[in-house]
Design an enzyme around this catalytic site. Sequence first.
Site, PDB file in Angstrom:
ATOM      1  N   ARG A 231       0.846  -1.204   0.000  1.00  0.00           N
ATOM      2  CA  ARG A 231       0.000   0.000   0.000  1.00  0.00           C
ATOM      3  C   ARG A 231       0.878   1.249   0.000  1.00  0.00           C
ATOM      4  NH1 ARG A 231      -5.407  -1.661   2.018  1.00  0.00           N
ATOM      5  NH2 ARG A 231      -5.568  -3.661   0.964  1.00  0.00           N
ATOM      6  N   GLU A 233       0.429   4.124   0.864  1.00  0.00           N
ATOM      7  CA  GLU A 233      -0.182   5.184   1.681  1.00  0.00           C
ATOM      8  C   GLU A 233       0.930   5.941   2.379  1.00  0.00           C
ATOM      9  OE1 GLU A 233      -2.237   2.476   4.188  1.00  0.00           O
ATOM     10  OE2 GLU A 233      -3.948   2.253   2.835  1.00  0.00           O
ATOM     11  N   ARG A 239      -0.149   2.392  13.281  1.00  0.00           N
ATOM     12  CA  ARG A 239      -0.892   1.229  12.799  1.00  0.00           C
ATOM     13  C   ARG A 239      -0.865   1.028  11.282  1.00  0.00           C
ATOM     14  NH1 ARG A 239      -7.213   2.118  13.359  1.00  0.00           N
ATOM     15  NH2 ARG A 239      -7.342   4.327  13.673  1.00  0.00           N
ATOM     16  N   HIS A 240      -0.073   1.848  10.602  1.00  0.00           N
ATOM     17  CA  HIS A 240       0.013   1.701   9.149  1.00  0.00           C
ATOM     18  C   HIS A 240       1.400   1.253   8.708  1.00  0.00           C
ATOM     19  CE1 HIS A 240      -3.628   4.256   9.106  1.00  0.00           C
ATOM     20  NE2 HIS A 240      -3.909   3.505   8.056  1.00  0.00           N
ATOM     21  N   GLU A 377      -9.548  -1.023  13.449  1.00  0.00           N
ATOM     22  CA  GLU A 377     -10.015  -1.932  12.397  1.00  0.00           C
ATOM     23  C   GLU A 377      -8.957  -3.000  12.131  1.00  0.00           C
ATOM     24  OE1 GLU A 377     -10.632  -0.233   8.339  1.00  0.00           O
ATOM     25  OE2 GLU A 377      -9.708  -2.143   7.795  1.00  0.00           O
ATOM     26  N   SER A 380     -11.625  -5.942   6.976  1.00  0.00           N
ATOM     27  CA  SER A 380     -12.834  -5.518   6.280  1.00  0.00           C
ATOM     28  C   SER A 380     -13.194  -6.570   5.255  1.00  0.00           C
ATOM     29  CB  SER A 380     -12.715  -4.129   5.662  1.00  0.00           C
ATOM     30  OG  SER A 380     -11.498  -3.946   5.063  1.00  0.00           O
ATOM     31  N   ARG A 428      -2.197  -6.139  12.429  1.00  0.00           N
ATOM     32  CA  ARG A 428      -3.228  -5.468  13.244  1.00  0.00           C
ATOM     33  C   ARG A 428      -3.718  -6.397  14.363  1.00  0.00           C
ATOM     34  NH1 ARG A 428      -6.018  -1.156  10.253  1.00  0.00           N
ATOM     35  NH2 ARG A 428      -4.285   0.160   9.574  1.00  0.00           N
TER      36      ARG A 428
HETATM   37  P1  AMO Z   1      -8.609  -3.350   3.433  1.00  0.00           P
HETATM   38  O1  AMO Z   1      -7.991  -2.373   2.520  1.00  0.00           O
HETATM   39  O2  AMO Z   1      -9.494  -2.810   4.508  1.00  0.00           O
HETATM   40  O3  AMO Z   1      -9.507  -4.390   2.628  1.00  0.00           O
HETATM   41  O4  AMO Z   1      -7.481  -4.248   4.100  1.00  0.00           O
HETATM   42  C1  AMO Z   1      -7.800  -5.374   4.897  1.00  0.00           C
HETATM   43  C2  AMO Z   1      -7.056  -5.328   6.205  1.00  0.00           C
HETATM   44  O5  AMO Z   1      -5.659  -5.223   5.990  1.00  0.00           O
HETATM   45  C3  AMO Z   1      -5.068  -4.460   7.012  1.00  0.00           C
HETATM   46  N1  AMO Z   1      -4.432  -3.258   6.452  1.00  0.00           N
HETATM   47  C4  AMO Z   1      -3.360  -2.640   6.971  1.00  0.00           C
HETATM   48  N2  AMO Z   1      -2.590  -2.912   8.046  1.00  0.00           N
HETATM   49  C5  AMO Z   1      -1.544  -2.114   8.303  1.00  0.00           C
HETATM   50  N3  AMO Z   1      -1.209  -1.047   7.535  1.00  0.00           N
HETATM   51  C6  AMO Z   1      -1.943  -0.717   6.441  1.00  0.00           C
HETATM   52  N4  AMO Z   1      -1.577   0.309   5.678  1.00  0.00           N
HETATM   53  C7  AMO Z   1      -3.083  -1.530   6.116  1.00  0.00           C
HETATM   54  N5  AMO Z   1      -3.997  -1.531   5.122  1.00  0.00           N
HETATM   55  C8  AMO Z   1      -4.798  -2.579   5.346  1.00  0.00           C
HETATM   56  C9  AMO Z   1      -6.168  -4.071   7.974  1.00  0.00           C
HETATM   57  C10 AMO Z   1      -7.390  -4.136   7.071  1.00  0.00           C
HETATM   58  O6  AMO Z   1      -8.576  -4.333   7.792  1.00  0.00           O
HETATM   59  N6  AMO Z   1      -9.805  -6.396  -0.378  1.00  0.00           N
HETATM   60  C11 AMO Z   1     -10.229  -5.904   0.912  1.00  0.00           C
HETATM   61  C12 AMO Z   1     -10.588  -7.024   1.837  1.00  0.00           C
HETATM   62  C13 AMO Z   1     -11.825  -7.779   1.405  1.00  0.00           C
HETATM   63  O7  AMO Z   1     -12.868  -7.149   1.273  1.00  0.00           O
HETATM   64  O8  AMO Z   1     -11.710  -9.016   1.211  1.00  0.00           O
HETATM   65  C14 AMO Z   1      -9.093  -5.071   1.511  1.00  0.00           C
HETATM   66  O9  AMO Z   1      -7.982  -5.114   1.105  1.00  0.00           O
HETATM   67  O10 AMO Z   1      -6.245  -5.051   8.979  1.00  0.00           O
END
Ligand code: AMO
Length: 453
Positions: A231, A233, A239-240, A377, A380, A428
Site C-alpha cells: 500500500r 499510503e 498502525r500503518h 479496524e 474488512s 493489526r
Molecule cells: P482493506 O484495505 O481494509 O480491505 O485491508 C484489509 C485489512 O488489511 C489491514 N491493512 C493494513 N494494516 C496495516 N497497515 C496498512 N496500511 C493496512 N492496510 C490494510 C487491515 C485491514 O482491515 N480487499 C479488501 C478485503 C476484502 O474485502 O476481502 C481489503 O484489502 O487489517
Amino acid sequence: MQISFKDRVYSNELKNFVNKEDKENTENKEILIVGWVQETRDFGNLKFIVLRDREGTVQICMKKKKTPDEILDKVKDLTKESVVYIRGNLSINAKAPNGYEIFPAEMNIISIANVPLPLDPSDKAEKADVTANIDTRLDNRFLDIRKKDVAAIFKLRSRVIDAGRKFLSSNKFIEIHSPKIISSASEGGTELFPIAYFDKEAFLAQSPQLYKQMLMAGGFDRVFETATYFRAESHDTTRHLNEITAFDCEMSFIDSENDVMDIIEGLMKTILKEAKDSEEAKILNKEISIPEKFPRLSYDECLQYLNEKNITIEWGGDIDTKCERIMGEVVKDKFGSELFFITKYPLKIKPFYTAPENFNANDKYSRAFDLEYKGVEISSGGQRVHIYDLLAERIKRCNLNPENFKFYLDAFKYGMPPHGGFGLGIERILMQMLDTTVREVILFPRDRHRLTP
Ligand code: AMO
C-alpha cells in the site's frame, strides 16, 4: 576437529535428560548445544558461561582440573554474543538455574562477536534496551530478536498464523497464492506502487481481491491466502505499514455477509484461544480475553452511539480513528466484548466490488463490514457483486474504466456464484492483542521512512 550440529539439542530440551533419581545416568549423557554467549563470569578457579539459544538459556560450568585447560583458555577470548559449540555432560546442581548445568568436554568458538554491541540483547539489559530507540532496534533487528520478549512476539506471530491456517483448512478453504505484480488497482488508484515491468505499466498488488473472486468462478468455492499487500499510503502512524500480511479469504454460496462474519469470528476465536494459552503470552505477561459473541452493529447504530457521546458524523462520512476508539469503549462497556463488527456501510464509501444491500446500484447501504479489535479496524470484508451488469455499473460509478478490468469482468460472464470474503491484517491482530504498535510485530517493517534492513 570435525563438528556436527546434527545432534544438537535446544536448551529447553535439556530437562528431558535430567533424572534426579538417577544422577549417574544423567551425568553420563553427552549433550551437544550451540548458542550465543549471553554472559561470562570468572571467579578464578570457577568460570561460567550463560549460553542462550532460541528457546532459553543454560549455565555452562567450568572448573580448574575438571575442565580441559584448552577450554579454560578459550573462555578468556569469548566476547558477549559470540557463537559457541559445546559438547559436554549435564550435571544436577540445585544452585544452578533450572537445577542443572553443563560441564564442557569440548568447546569451539564458531563466530566471535565484535565489541561493542550496537544493542545489548541480554535479559539484564532488556529493561533498558526495550526502551532504546525503535530505530536503533530495527536497524539491528538481528540482535533485537535475541531478546526473550521480542522473540516471544515473533513466536506468537508464527503460532497465530499456524492456528489460522489450520482453522481455515479444516473449514474447507484451499490455500492459494495470487500474483503480486498486477496491472490494475483493486483498492483505489492512489495507493499503488508503480514498478518497471518491461514495456508495460504494472504495480505491486494491493490485495488478492480480484484474483480470489475470479477463483469463485473457477469453482474453488473457498480459498484463502496468507497474503502480502503493498500500500503506497503516506500515513506515518502506529498502525500503518506499506507492506502488510493478511489472512485473505473468499467463499461462495453464501446467503449473506453474515456467513462471512461467522467465519472471521471462528477464525479470530481460534487465534485468540491459541494465543491465550501460549507460553509467549506468559512471557509477555498478556491476558487475552475471548468474547463469547462478537456484537454486530450497523453503521447507523454506531453513528447513533457516537451521537450520544456528542460526536456528529454526517451520514456517509468515515468513522475515523478517534471515533473507532470511542466505539471500542462503548461496545466494551455495553456488551463486554473487545471485538465487534460494523455492518451495513454506506455503499458510496465502499469499493466497486462491494454488493449493494439489495443488489441495485442505487441502494443506499452495502453488504460490507469491518471488524474492530480494541477500537482499531483489523479486518474488512463483505458480500460481493456477482452479477456482471451490476459490477460493470459499479466500476463506472466509482470513476474507473471497465476496460481496465476486462480480465476480471470476464469471470462474471460464465457462471459466478454469490460470494463474499474478507482481509484480516495479521499485524493489526497482533498489535491489538499485545497492546503495542505495528512496527513491533513485523520483523522488517516497510514504512514511510524505512526500506532497510
Ligand atoms: P482493506 O484495505 O481494509 O480491505 O485491508 C484489509 C485489512 O488489511 C489491514 N491493512 C493494513 N494494516 C496495516 N497497515 C496498512 N496500511 C493496512 N492496510 C490494510 C487491515 C485491514 O482491515 N480487499 C479488501 C478485503 C476484502 O474485502 O476481502 C481489503 O484489502 O487489517
